[in-house]
Scaffold this active site. Structure first.
Site, PDB file in Angstrom:
ATOM      1  N   MET A   1      -1.902  11.683  -0.793  1.00  0.00           N
ATOM      2  CA  MET A   1      -2.710  10.568  -0.294  1.00  0.00           C
ATOM      3  C   MET A   1      -2.163  10.075   1.048  1.00  0.00           C
ATOM      4  O   MET A   1      -1.216  10.650   1.587  1.00  0.00           O
ATOM      5  CB  MET A   1      -2.733   9.450  -1.326  1.00  0.00           C
ATOM      6  CG  MET A   1      -3.671   9.727  -2.484  1.00  0.00           C
ATOM      7  SD  MET A   1      -3.792   8.284  -3.575  1.00  0.00           S
ATOM      8  CE  MET A   1      -5.231   8.725  -4.527  1.00  0.00           C
ATOM      9  N   GLY A   2      -2.734   9.033   1.541  1.00  0.00           N
ATOM     10  CA  GLY A   2      -2.277   8.465   2.820  1.00  0.00           C
ATOM     11  C   GLY A   2      -3.388   7.801   3.606  1.00  0.00           C
ATOM     12  O   GLY A   2      -3.135   7.112   4.585  1.00  0.00           O
TER      13      GLY A   2
ATOM     14  N   THR B   1       0.862  -1.192   0.000  1.00  0.00           N
ATOM     15  CA  THR B   1       0.000   0.000   0.000  1.00  0.00           C
ATOM     16  C   THR B   1       0.895   1.238   0.000  1.00  0.00           C
ATOM     17  O   THR B   1       1.899   1.264   0.721  1.00  0.00           O
ATOM     18  CB  THR B   1      -0.950   0.108   1.224  1.00  0.00           C
ATOM     19  OG1 THR B   1      -1.390   1.476   1.345  1.00  0.00           O
ATOM     20  CG2 THR B   1      -0.283  -0.254   2.545  1.00  0.00           C
ATOM     21  N   ILE B   2       0.525   2.221  -0.774  1.00  0.00           N
ATOM     22  CA  ILE B   2       1.318   3.450  -0.761  1.00  0.00           C
ATOM     23  C   ILE B   2       1.240   4.125   0.609  1.00  0.00           C
ATOM     24  O   ILE B   2       2.109   4.903   0.962  1.00  0.00           O
ATOM     25  CB  ILE B   2       0.889   4.445  -1.871  1.00  0.00           C
ATOM     26  CG1 ILE B   2      -0.542   4.940  -1.666  1.00  0.00           C
ATOM     27  CG2 ILE B   2       1.102   3.870  -3.242  1.00  0.00           C
ATOM     28  CD1 ILE B   2      -0.873   6.178  -2.494  1.00  0.00           C
ATOM     29  N   ASP B   3       0.187   3.805   1.386  1.00  0.00           N
ATOM     30  CA  ASP B   3      -0.030   4.500   2.659  1.00  0.00           C
ATOM     31  C   ASP B   3       0.965   4.091   3.745  1.00  0.00           C
ATOM     32  O   ASP B   3       1.146   4.816   4.722  1.00  0.00           O
ATOM     33  CB  ASP B   3      -1.446   4.231   3.184  1.00  0.00           C
ATOM     34  CG  ASP B   3      -2.518   4.696   2.226  1.00  0.00           C
ATOM     35  OD1 ASP B   3      -2.207   5.494   1.325  1.00  0.00           O
ATOM     36  OD2 ASP B   3      -3.672   4.246   2.375  1.00  0.00           O
TER      37      ASP B   3
ATOM     38  N   GLN C   1       0.281   9.427  -7.562  1.00  0.00           N
ATOM     39  CA  GLN C   1       1.138   8.801  -6.541  1.00  0.00           C
ATOM     40  C   GLN C   1       1.068   7.285  -6.577  1.00  0.00           C
ATOM     41  O   GLN C   1       1.904   6.598  -6.003  1.00  0.00           O
ATOM     42  CB  GLN C   1       0.715   9.286  -5.143  1.00  0.00           C
ATOM     43  CG  GLN C   1       0.900  10.754  -4.933  1.00  0.00           C
ATOM     44  CD  GLN C   1      -0.011  11.296  -3.835  1.00  0.00           C
ATOM     45  OE1 GLN C   1       0.418  11.482  -2.703  1.00  0.00           O
ATOM     46  NE2 GLN C   1      -1.267  11.538  -4.153  1.00  0.00           N
ATOM     47  N   ARG C   2       0.023   6.761  -7.188  1.00  0.00           N
ATOM     48  CA  ARG C   2      -0.149   5.292  -7.212  1.00  0.00           C
ATOM     49  C   ARG C   2       0.270   4.668  -8.524  1.00  0.00           C
ATOM     50  O   ARG C   2       0.526   3.454  -8.592  1.00  0.00           O
ATOM     51  CB  ARG C   2      -1.628   4.945  -6.963  1.00  0.00           C
ATOM     52  CG  ARG C   2      -2.155   5.259  -5.594  1.00  0.00           C
ATOM     53  CD  ARG C   2      -2.919   4.083  -5.035  1.00  0.00           C
ATOM     54  NE  ARG C   2      -3.988   3.625  -5.870  1.00  0.00           N
ATOM     55  CZ  ARG C   2      -5.283   3.894  -5.675  1.00  0.00           C
ATOM     56  NH1 ARG C   2      -5.659   4.648  -4.660  1.00  0.00           N
ATOM     57  NH2 ARG C   2      -6.194   3.402  -6.465  1.00  0.00           N
TER      58      ARG C   2
HETATM   59  O1  F6P Z   1      -5.203   3.348   0.337  1.00  0.00           O
HETATM   60  C1  F6P Z   1      -4.547   3.861  -0.774  1.00  0.00           C
HETATM   61  C2  F6P Z   1      -5.127   5.181  -1.173  1.00  0.00           C
HETATM   62  O2  F6P Z   1      -4.413   5.619  -2.306  1.00  0.00           O
HETATM   63  C3  F6P Z   1      -5.158   6.269  -0.100  1.00  0.00           C
HETATM   64  O3  F6P Z   1      -3.929   6.888   0.099  1.00  0.00           O
HETATM   65  C4  F6P Z   1      -6.204   7.200  -0.636  1.00  0.00           C
HETATM   66  O4  F6P Z   1      -6.767   7.954   0.394  1.00  0.00           O
HETATM   67  C5  F6P Z   1      -7.198   6.248  -1.257  1.00  0.00           C
HETATM   68  O5  F6P Z   1      -6.473   5.057  -1.564  1.00  0.00           O
HETATM   69  C6  F6P Z   1      -7.833   6.756  -2.515  1.00  0.00           C
HETATM   70  O6  F6P Z   1      -8.724   5.814  -2.979  1.00  0.00           O
HETATM   71  P1  F6P Z   1      -9.445   5.803  -4.408  1.00  0.00           P
HETATM   72  O7  F6P Z   1      -8.462   5.245  -5.389  1.00  0.00           O
HETATM   73  O8  F6P Z   1     -10.600   4.926  -4.188  1.00  0.00           O
HETATM   74  O9  F6P Z   1      -9.777   7.224  -4.721  1.00  0.00           O
END
Ligand code: F6P
Length: 337
Positions: free
Chosen positions: A170-171, A126-128, A269-270
């Site tokens: 994010m986080g 997880t990036i978090d 970021q992902r």
């Molecule tokens: O849990 C990973 C994450 O990227 C969090 O950092 C972020 O708050 C959330 O997912 C965003 O989710 P989505 O892709 O559903 O917008």
């Protein structure tokens, strides 16, 4: 052995590197055969599979996303979910399932292993970076890198226009990305979910930064909130976390009279190629995960402790959230304002 692999939950950079390492060591060292399950837990639930061999993972080390697909399917929400997964594993003659996931996906894995005896090994991603029991999760380093280079860029435009630039990163429930990228990028304020903030204090930091002839960069985690509960979410916005950056920029403008803009980094970021550290970590996690399968060490996940990859119960990793401690956050305070 015959081993199934799935990647579940939200994607992150480094997932393919795990799958590649699992398959490479499994085939070359153990003589294993593999099967990929498509779209996280939906794969074993519906029996949706793809072939997984050395050819299938070739060239995937630097590739972001997941070649297996992902979803946020919760098999335990289905009354017959456990039976369907058990039957699909049996139908393909699988001896084990490697599950690459975050709190949600591994939470399901823990229950399937501990309560239903399914032969599952976990890999934390997880990036978090919010999974307990591992110093780091796959994807986090890449996200911190993306956020840091964005902050570097925003400094020059903030200074040219003498504006406040708010950067929303994010986080989720934790501030690991905000804190690390904020420190690395020389932010003037870092706001994390673990420490509800005072907007007046933020404005005081912003003003003092202008007094020193610099334009402030405010890094705010998407889960950060003001202590007084004054942030109102717009219709429907409760579904997603994002929104605090825009809200904060408006508050800063109104209260300090300084022009403020927001950059929401979001899924940048992902996505994309994993950092060298994430490739290294993902590869090591994959190598150790297939070893765990051969030790029949089920119900456990690999984890990073110092420089070592260890194994801990999956249930332990999902039992609590790894948060930014007050002490760690206080360290960064030297640079605020
Ligand atoms: O849990 C990973 C994450 O990227 C969090 O950092 C972020 O708050 C959330 O997912 C965003 O989710 P989505 O892709 O559903 O917008």
């Amino acid at each position: 052995m015959r081993v199934g692999v799935l990647t579940g939950g939200r994607d992150c950079p480094g997932l393919n590197a795990v799958v590649r390492a699992v398959v490479r060591k499994g085939v070359q060292h153990y003589g294993d055969e593999f099967l990929g399950f498509v779209d996280g837990w939906r794969g074993p639930l519906d029996g949706d599979t793809v072939p997984l061999d050395i050819r299938a993972v070739r060239g995937t080390l630097p590739r972001g996303g997941t070649v297996l697909g992902t979803s946020r399917t919760h098999p335990l929400d289905h009354p017959d979910g456990v039976r369907r997964i058990r039957e699909n594993l049996a139908e393909h003659d699988l001896d084990a399932l490697i599950t690459v996931g975050g709190r949600d996906t591994l939470g399901t894995a823990a229950r399937l292993a501990d309560e239903h005896g399914l032969p599952i090994v976990g890999v934390p991603k997880t990036i978090d970076n919010d999974l307990w029991g591992t110093d780091c999760t796959i994807g986090h380093d890449t996200a911190v890198g993306v956020a840091t280079s964005a902050i570097d860029r925003l400094h020059t435009t903030a200074e040219s226009h003498k504006r406040v630039l708010v950067v929303e990163v994010m986080g989720g429930d934790t501030g690991w990305i905000a804190l690390r990228a904020g420190l690395a990028g020389g932010a003037n304020v870092v706001l994390v979910p673990e420490q509800p903030f005072d907007v007046e204090q933020v404005c005081a930091w912003v003003t003092s930064r202008f007094r020193a002839s610099y334009a402030p960069i405010v890094v705010v985690a998407d889960g950060a909130r003001p202590a007084d509960g004054s942030m109102r979410l717009g219709p429907g916005s409760g579904v997603r976390l994002s929104g605090v950056g825009e809200w904060l920029a408006r508050e800063i403008e109104q209260r300090s009279g300084k022009e403020a803009r927001t950059t929401v980094l979001g899924h940048l970021q992902r996505g994309g190629t994993p950092s060298p550290f994430d490739r290294w970590l993902a590869t090591r996690f994959g190598l150790h995960a297939i070893d765990a399968v051969h030790d029949r060490d089920f119900g456990r996940t690999v984890a990073l402790r110092g420089n070592d990859v260890i194994r801990i119960p999956i249930a332990e990793a999902t039992s609590r959230v790894k948060r930014v401690s007050p002490e760690l956050y206080a360290e960064a305070g030297v640079f605020f304002g």
